[in-house]
Write an enzyme that holds these catalytic residues in place. Structure first.
Site, PDB file in Angstrom:
ATOM      1  N   GLY A 190      32.990  37.637  34.920  1.00  0.00           N
ATOM      2  CA  GLY A 190      34.388  37.227  34.959  1.00  0.00           C
ATOM      3  C   GLY A 190      34.759  36.586  36.282  1.00  0.00           C
ATOM      4  N   ALA A 191      33.909  35.664  36.746  1.00  0.00           N
ATOM      5  CA  ALA A 191      34.036  35.151  38.115  1.00  0.00           C
ATOM      6  C   ALA A 191      34.736  33.798  38.209  1.00  0.00           C
ATOM      7  CB  ALA A 191      32.659  35.060  38.764  1.00  0.00           C
ATOM      8  N   SER A 192      35.336  33.342  37.132  1.00  0.00           N
ATOM      9  CA  SER A 192      35.977  32.031  37.185  1.00  0.00           C
ATOM     10  C   SER A 192      37.358  32.080  37.822  1.00  0.00           C
ATOM     11  CB  SER A 192      36.082  31.433  35.776  1.00  0.00           C
ATOM     12  OG  SER A 192      36.924  32.219  34.950  1.00  0.00           O
ATOM     13  N   ARG A 193      37.924  33.286  37.995  1.00  0.00           N
ATOM     14  CA  ARG A 193      39.271  33.381  38.551  1.00  0.00           C
ATOM     15  C   ARG A 193      39.509  34.793  39.089  1.00  0.00           C
ATOM     16  NH1 ARG A 193      42.824  33.213  32.920  1.00  0.00           N
ATOM     17  NH2 ARG A 193      41.654  34.836  31.824  1.00  0.00           N
ATOM     18  N   ASP A 224      29.702  36.216  26.954  1.00  0.00           N
ATOM     19  CA  ASP A 224      30.643  37.293  26.663  1.00  0.00           C
ATOM     20  C   ASP A 224      29.926  38.608  26.926  1.00  0.00           C
ATOM     21  OD1 ASP A 224      32.304  39.204  25.592  1.00  0.00           O
ATOM     22  OD2 ASP A 224      32.469  38.298  23.611  1.00  0.00           O
ATOM     23  N   ASN A 234      33.004  42.863  36.844  1.00  0.00           N
ATOM     24  CA  ASN A 234      34.428  42.591  37.034  1.00  0.00           C
ATOM     25  C   ASN A 234      35.140  42.192  35.748  1.00  0.00           C
ATOM     26  OD1 ASN A 234      36.922  41.532  38.581  1.00  0.00           O
ATOM     27  ND2 ASN A 234      36.151  39.710  37.542  1.00  0.00           N
ATOM     28  N   SER A 254      40.213  50.759  38.029  1.00  0.00           N
ATOM     29  CA  SER A 254      41.623  50.472  38.283  1.00  0.00           C
ATOM     30  C   SER A 254      42.296  51.748  38.764  1.00  0.00           C
ATOM     31  CB  SER A 254      42.321  49.969  37.013  1.00  0.00           C
ATOM     32  OG  SER A 254      43.727  49.904  37.193  1.00  0.00           O
ATOM     33  N   TYR A 256      43.830  50.534  28.059  1.00  0.00           N
ATOM     34  CA  TYR A 256      43.306  50.065  29.342  1.00  0.00           C
ATOM     35  C   TYR A 256      43.045  51.237  30.283  1.00  0.00           C
ATOM     36  CZ  TYR A 256      42.865  47.331  33.632  1.00  0.00           C
ATOM     37  OH  TYR A 256      42.406  46.770  34.807  1.00  0.00           O
ATOM     38  N   LYS A 296      39.353  52.334  31.793  1.00  0.00           N
ATOM     39  CA  LYS A 296      39.033  52.376  33.220  1.00  0.00           C
ATOM     40  C   LYS A 296      38.663  53.790  33.675  1.00  0.00           C
ATOM     41  CE  LYS A 296      39.361  48.033  34.086  1.00  0.00           C
ATOM     42  NZ  LYS A 296      38.171  47.237  34.498  1.00  0.00           N
TER      43      LYS A 296
END
Length: 217
Positions: free
Chosen positions: A8-11, A58, A84, A133, A146, A150
């Site tokens: 998930g490293a694009s943002r 994915d 992440n 989290s 969620y 976590k």
């Protein structure tokens, strides 16, 4: 060359972490949908003299997870995995569909299982950092899936730390509100830490964290 994977490293936190890790490692920038943003991360790393590749996948799909890891081994020795990638939603529990609960666990928990399972056979030694989290430790209302996912990440971290250490050190970071697209989409403008603050803590725990630690940001 030593390699780090960031899912998930694009943002957001993933992007900031990939840029930070690139100061010391070759980086696999994993993304699911945001190819153009992932390529921007790669370009930013290369412009500073680092080495990176973008790999679509994915993490909730085990075959995708294996492919992400296989791409990393073509760059060098896999030493760091930062799990992440995650999804988040807020709504009353009574309105939460089973499919929504399942999707959050597929990405947030099974995604970590997939990436860790695929990675450890390639690690002679290494470090795994799972992104949990603060609400996995101190749950809030209207976010049961969620929060539960976590909390599971924290338990997974502590269990694997005992099983895989000391060869592979497993730790987690539990951020509070962080200024990301995901947070703004759900909550709108609100006080939040910059992703770079979390990335710095991730680097700190990679360098000096102890097995099973869950460091709160």
């Amino acid at each position: 060359m030593e390699v780090a994977i960031v899912t998930g490293a694009s943002r957001g936190i993933g992007r900031a972490t990939a840029l930070k890790l690139a100061e010391e490692y070759a980086v696999v920038v994993n993304y699911h949908h945001q190819e153009s943003r992932a390529m921007e991360v790669v370009a930013a790393i290369e412009n500073k003299g680092g080495k990176a590749i973008a790999v679509q996948g994915d993490v909730s799909n085990y075959e995708d997870a294996k492919r992400i890891v296989e791409n990393s081994t073509e760059m060098g020795k896999l030493k760091i995995l930062v799990n992440n990638a995650g999804v988040y939603d807020v709504k009353p529990f009574i309105r939460t569909l089973p499919s929504e609960w399942e999707r959050i666990f597929q990405v947030n928990v099974f995604g970590m299982f997939n990436m860790i399972h695929a990675s450890i056979e390639h690690m002679e030694w290494g470090k795994i950092v799972n992104i949990a989290s603060i609400i996995g430790l101190h749950p809030m209302a209207r976010a049961a899936p969620y929060c539960s996912s976590k909390a599971a990440v924290i338990a997974l971290t502590k269990s694997l730390a005992q099983e895989l250490g000391p060869k592979i050190k497993v730790m987690c970071v539990a951020p509070g509100p962080t200024d990301t697209d995901m947070l703004r989409r759900i909550h709108g403008p609100m006080p939040a830490d910059p992703p770079e603050k979390v990335a710095n803590v991730i680097m700190e725990i990679i360098k000096s964290g102890v097995e099973g630690e869950c460091r709160v940001v």
